[in-house]
Design a protein around this motif. Structure first.
Motif, PDB file in Angstrom:
ATOM      1  N   SER A  93       0.827  -1.205   0.000  1.00  0.00           N
ATOM      2  CA  SER A  93       0.000   0.000   0.000  1.00  0.00           C
ATOM      3  C   SER A  93       0.866   1.262   0.000  1.00  0.00           C
ATOM      4  CB  SER A  93      -0.930   0.000   1.216  1.00  0.00           C
ATOM      5  OG  SER A  93      -0.168  -0.230   2.368  1.00  0.00           O
ATOM      6  N   ALA A 147       2.481   1.542  -3.513  1.00  0.00           N
ATOM      7  CA  ALA A 147       1.491   1.996  -4.510  1.00  0.00           C
ATOM      8  C   ALA A 147       1.250   3.499  -4.359  1.00  0.00           C
ATOM      9  CB  ALA A 147       0.191   1.218  -4.345  1.00  0.00           C
ATOM     10  N   HIS A 190      -0.117   3.256  -8.694  1.00  0.00           N
ATOM     11  CA  HIS A 190       0.138   2.220  -9.714  1.00  0.00           C
ATOM     12  C   HIS A 190      -0.425   0.877  -9.237  1.00  0.00           C
ATOM     13  CE1 HIS A 190       2.184   0.467 -13.120  1.00  0.00           C
ATOM     14  NE2 HIS A 190       2.680  -0.474 -12.338  1.00  0.00           N
ATOM     15  N   THR A 247       1.624  -4.062  -9.015  1.00  0.00           N
ATOM     16  CA  THR A 247       2.760  -4.030  -8.093  1.00  0.00           C
ATOM     17  C   THR A 247       2.842  -5.341  -7.308  1.00  0.00           C
ATOM     18  OG1 THR A 247       2.216  -1.708  -7.822  1.00  0.00           O
ATOM     19  CG2 THR A 247       3.824  -2.573  -6.312  1.00  0.00           C
ATOM     20  N   ALA A 301      -0.609  -7.017  -5.674  1.00  0.00           N
ATOM     21  CA  ALA A 301      -1.735  -6.081  -5.551  1.00  0.00           C
ATOM     22  C   ALA A 301      -2.861  -6.563  -6.471  1.00  0.00           C
ATOM     23  CB  ALA A 301      -1.279  -4.682  -5.962  1.00  0.00           C
TER      24      ALA A 301
END
Ligand SMILES: NC(=O)c1ccc[n+]([C@@H]2O[C@H](COP(=O)([O-])OP(=O)(O)OC[C@H]3O[C@@H](n4cnc5c(N)ncnc54)[C@H](OP(=O)(O)O)[C@@H]3O)[C@@H](O)[C@H]2O)c1
Length: 274
Positions: free
Chosen positions: A103, A106, A112, A115, A136
């Protein structure tokens, strides 16, 4: 994966091992780009592996389909934020930085989606690592397979479902080599106390550790079954194991893993709050 270009941002110890492993498994060297601020690292990588090298992280990312973030965790935020504009939606990002949560990564990469967080351990440096992987939601099946193939170049891989499991994995396989090194030290000292010289103690302990791990990996039996098979009633192993159980070995490992898991979560909080 063979047609993709992989950029390593940071060309230190772990990147070198991954690159060596990829090339040994026939990934084309010409499709690997490495950028690092240390030009000596780059020269040595180019000489050893014939990969493309650059001091410009941005250009490395532009050339890549897959970006492996292999800088130290403390500098990852700055590096990721700088590279965010170049990391277009089609690129897969794999971070191997210990303790940096998906998190946080990202958010440093402007949200993005594609990931993957990977947590290799130190024996990856000699091709015998084990890596925990966490993807992710925006990562496709093909991208999962690409990330897995990269990390498999240095050992076994294991997918996790939740970020909190990374702290447990860190406490077991990340810190685990040190637990085994401590056991080796303790067993060597005990061997010397019982009259063996240092060289003999070292050889016996290392070969026994290696042999036990190889048996546990190759023989289709639980460690507990293997242990029972070498423990004859009334024999030497039974006495030795009883002394270890009396001394609280299981509880000690339970406490070690709990303490390390807790610290892993604390450090991830700190890295996220930078
Ligand atoms: N080694 C392990 O056993 C292990 C295990 C699990 C996870 N990891 C993770 O793997 C990552 C890399 O570890 P490592 O042991 O390979 O570290 P390393 O040997 O220090 O490699 C990192 C490299 O990145 C370079 N660098 C620093 N800032 C940079 C920037 N802004 N742009 C490009 N390159 C930059 C460093 O150069 P300078 O040296 O000049 O700063 C160094 O050459 C870390 O995040 C670590 O948590 C490592």
């Amino acid at each position: 994966m063979q047609e993709q270009t992989i950029a390593f941002i940071g060309g230190g110890n772990m990147a070198r091992s991954l690159i060596g492993g990829l090339i040994a498994s026939d990934f084309p060297a010409g499709r690997i780009v490495v950028s690092d601020i240390d030009e000596r690292q780059l020269e040595s990588l180019a000489e050893r592996f014939d990969v493309q090298t650059l001091v410009d992280n941005h250009e490395a990312v532009r050339r890549a389909d897959v970006v492996v973030l292999a800088v130290k965790p403390q500098v990852l935020k700055g590096v990721a934020e700088q590279l965010a504009p170049e990391i277009t939606a089609d690129k897969l990002v794999v971070s191997i930085a210990a303790g940096v949560r998906l998190s946080d990564l990202a958010s440093w990469l402007d949200g993005h989606g594609a990931t993957v967080r990977a947590m290799p351990n130190t024996p990856s440096l000699v091709g015998s690592g084990v890596t925990g992987l966490l993807a992710a939601e925006g990562v496709s099946e093909e991208q999962r397979s690409t990330a897995e193939s990269i990390l498999r170049a240095v050992g076994a891989t294991l997918w996790l479902e939740q970020e909190s499991q990374m702290d447990a994995l860190t406490a077991v396989s990340g810190s685990g080599p040190a637990y085994f090194f401590l056991v080796m030290e303790a067993l060597e000292e005990a061997a010397m106390e019982q009259g063996l010289d240092a060289a003999a103690a070292r050889l016996l302990v290392l070969e026994t550790a290696f042999g036990a791990a190889k048996m546990a990996l190759e023989v289709d039996e639980e460690p507990a079954e293997l242990r029972a098979r070498v423990t004859s009633p009334g024999g030497t192993t039974e006495r030795g194991l009883a002394a270890l159980e009396d001394a609280g070995l299981r509880e000690a490992f339970g406490r070690a893993v709990e303490a390390a898991r807790h610290r892993s979560a604390e450090l991830a909080d700190l890295l996220g709050k930078q």
